[in-house]
Design an enzyme around this catalytic site. Structure first.
Site, PDB file in Angstrom:
ATOM      1  N   SER A 366       0.857  -1.175   0.000  1.00  4.28           N
ATOM      2  CA  SER A 366       0.000   0.000   0.000  1.00  4.28           C
ATOM      3  C   SER A 366       0.898   1.229   0.000  1.00  4.28           C
ATOM      4  O   SER A 366       1.731   1.388   0.896  1.00  4.28           O
ATOM      5  CB  SER A 366      -0.911   0.023   1.229  1.00  4.28           C
ATOM      6  OG  SER A 366      -1.568   1.276   1.323  1.00  4.28           O
ATOM      7  N   ARG A 367       0.746   2.077  -1.020  1.00  2.00           N
ATOM      8  CA  ARG A 367       1.607   3.257  -1.107  1.00  2.00           C
ATOM      9  C   ARG A 367       1.151   4.369  -0.176  1.00  2.00           C
ATOM     10  O   ARG A 367       1.819   5.396  -0.071  1.00  2.00           O
ATOM     11  CB  ARG A 367       1.683   3.736  -2.566  1.00  2.00           C
ATOM     12  CG  ARG A 367       2.333   2.709  -3.470  1.00  2.00           C
ATOM     13  CD  ARG A 367       2.598   3.230  -4.870  1.00  2.00           C
ATOM     14  NE  ARG A 367       3.181   2.150  -5.662  1.00  2.00           N
ATOM     15  CZ  ARG A 367       2.507   1.374  -6.504  1.00  2.00           C
ATOM     16  NH1 ARG A 367       1.228   1.565  -6.661  1.00  2.00           N
ATOM     17  NH2 ARG A 367       3.113   0.434  -7.188  1.00  2.00           N
ATOM     18  N   VAL A 368       0.010   4.188   0.485  1.00  2.00           N
ATOM     19  CA  VAL A 368      -0.427   5.133   1.508  1.00  2.00           C
ATOM     20  C   VAL A 368       0.107   4.701   2.867  1.00  2.00           C
ATOM     21  O   VAL A 368       0.531   5.509   3.677  1.00  2.00           O
ATOM     22  CB  VAL A 368      -1.961   5.236   1.527  1.00  2.00           C
ATOM     23  CG1 VAL A 368      -2.434   6.105   2.682  1.00  2.00           C
ATOM     24  CG2 VAL A 368      -2.458   5.799   0.213  1.00  2.00           C
TER      25      VAL A 368
END
Length: 504
Positions: A366-368
């Site tokens: 997850s890039r968040v």
């Protein structure tokens, strides 16, 4: 070439185009030159635009203009082609496709044009929402920092999803992709999230099963199903995800949070390939046209968390893509991976081992990240991913080793217990407090002394005891969603007391 020469060049082109216009052509009205496989070739509409809707005069049929050439336009019929023939007149309606949306659409099953597909009354009125709409600008967006709780421990702990994020769910057939998405919808009950489930090219019986499940669990109250089944025309399958995004944007523009599931974009790409080949667009890799990347990028870019200064609201996208033999490097999977903010990769080998959800923690990302986690989840999940990564690496190595030292055995044991703690049955969604205490028990070593096959049942039993004897701690975790200096030690003490008594 000088400026004057350029001006003369362009004037000559304008003059040639004007002379090429058929004499007596009526503005806004053309004629069908040919009909084939649901595609009509239209002449005499020089001002028609790409994506515009035109009407075949004398019939109830409409067509969507999908290609514009120099002397003709090509449209694909939205209704049956019966009765459509060469020579019929076509009139521009000077509009683009839209779906009428109101709050009454909640709990309903509709097609991409808003026509009701369930047994309820037809939907009247509503606000027209464009199927093709411009994504929010960068200046109108705000950072993604509010979690979408899926109720699935492995995802909420390791691959968190935020409101406004685009998180891809990818894997082979029958690995639980739709289950992950549906469980996320089920977990939004009472959380103020509007959900849209878009079924693209799915069997109608399968979509009916999803609708039945949502009704049984009380989730249809806040859910809209947009269905373009396997028997639907390719154009309807192509339009379905855009209709789902338009419904989500209606609620986002009201300042609400919406979640849209696209199930799945592999079939969406295939439907577009079919339409494109009928339109004689040049085929490229795997026979897909060159703009197949664009159809998904312009769809997924519409997911965003809007800034409060423009009214707030968010649209979260969970696209699903099917792989062949776990090949994430194929054309459509790599396209969608590059557009989204991370992926949840469900691996068939893990699924067959009984690990559900069958999430590969090495490829999933997850890039968040932790920005989309509650403080309590962030605290207890800190070492879980490391424990799993070390476990999988050591497990692969240890099968070739005859003797293992004590520390390696300990790491393997801890990793096995974390894997067991993350197992979850289909549609068994867990509240936040339960996810937190499960992870805390696994990562702090309280499960190490239990037999591997007893971990899942022990955790479920612990949850029941915890809810009865420590209701105050459960309430505090749910309300504060934080792991404070006061609350944390109390939870640890309660867990330690329970598992020490169990070991005795």
């Amino acid at each position: 070439m000088s400026h004057d020469s350029l001006q003369q060049f362009f004037k000559a082109i304008d003059l040639a185009l004007a002379e090429a216009k058929p004499s007596g052509a009526i503005s806004g009205v053309g004629v069908i030159r040919s009909v084939k496989d649901g595609i009509i070739e239209i002449g005499g509409l020089p001002e028609v635009r790409l994506g515009e809707v035109v009407r075949v005069l004398g019939t109830p049929a409409h067509a969507l203009v999908m290609q514009v050439d120099r002397d003709a336009a090509f449209g694909i019929l939205l209704e049956s082609s019966e009765g459509i023939r060469e020579g019929l007149s076509v009139q521009s309606e000077n509009r683009f496709l839209a779906i009428n949306v109101s709050d009454a659409i909640l709990g309903r099953v509709v097609d991409p044009l808003g026509v009701v597909q369930d047994e309820g009354p037809s939907l009247e009125g509503g606000k027209p929402m464009m199927l093709e709409a411009q994504a929010p600008s960068v200046m109108d967006r705000s950072p993604v920092n509010t979690p979408v709780q899926t109720g699935i421990v492995a995802i909420d702990a390791l691959i968190p999803i935020g409101r406004g994020q685009r998180e891809l769910i990818i894997g082979d057939r029958q690995t639980g992709k739709t289950t992950v998405a549906i469980d996320t919808i089920l977990n939004q009950k009472g959380k103020g999230m509007i959900c849209i489930y878009v079924a693209v090219g799915q069997r109608e019986s399968r979509t009916a099963e999803v609708v039945t499940l949502l009704k049984e669990r009380g989730a249809m109250e806040y859910t809209v199903v947009v269905s373009a089944g396997a028997s639907s025309p390719a154009i309807m399958q192509f339009l379905a995800p855009y209709a789902g995004a338009a419904v989500g944007e209606y609620f986002m523009h009201q300042g609400k949070d919406a979640l849209v599931v696209y199930d799945d974009l592999s079939k969406h790409a295939v439907a577009y390939r079919e339409v494109s080949l009928l339109l004689r667009k040049p085929p490229g890799r795997e026979a897909f046209p060159g703009d197949v990347f664009y159809i998904h990028s312009r769809l997924l870019e519409r997911a965003a968390k809007r800034d409060e200064k423009v009214g707030g609201g968010s649209l979260t996208a969970l696209p699903i893509v099917e792989t062949q033999a776990n090949d994430v490097s194929a054309y459509i999977p790599t396209n969608v991976i590059s557009i989204t903010d991370g992926q949840i990769f469900l691996e068939s080998s893990l699924f067959y081992q009984g690990i559900r959800p069958a999430m590969n923690v090495g490829i999933s990302v997850s890039r968040v990240g932790s920005a989309a986690q509650t403080k309590a989840m962030k605290k207890v999940s800190g070492t879980a991913k490391l424990d799993l990564a070390q476990y999988y690496e050591l497990a692969a190595f240890s099968q070739f080793a005859s003797e293992l030292d004590a520390s390696t055995k300990q790491q393997l044991t801890r990793g096995e217990r974390v894997v067991e703690a993350l197992k979850q049955r289909a549609h068994e969604i867990l509240p936040l407090w339960q996810e937190v205490v499960f992870l805390r028990a696994a990562s702090s070593g309280l499960l190490d002394r239990l037999p591997k096959d007893k971990v899942v049942s022990a955790l479920r039993e612990m949850a029941n005891v915890f809810e009865m004897r420590h209701a105050d701690l459960v309430q505090a975790l749910e309300e504060t969603k934080a792991w404070s200096d006061e609350l944390g030690p109390k939870v640890d003490a309660a867990l330690k007391s329970h598992f020490e008594a169990l070991a005795v």
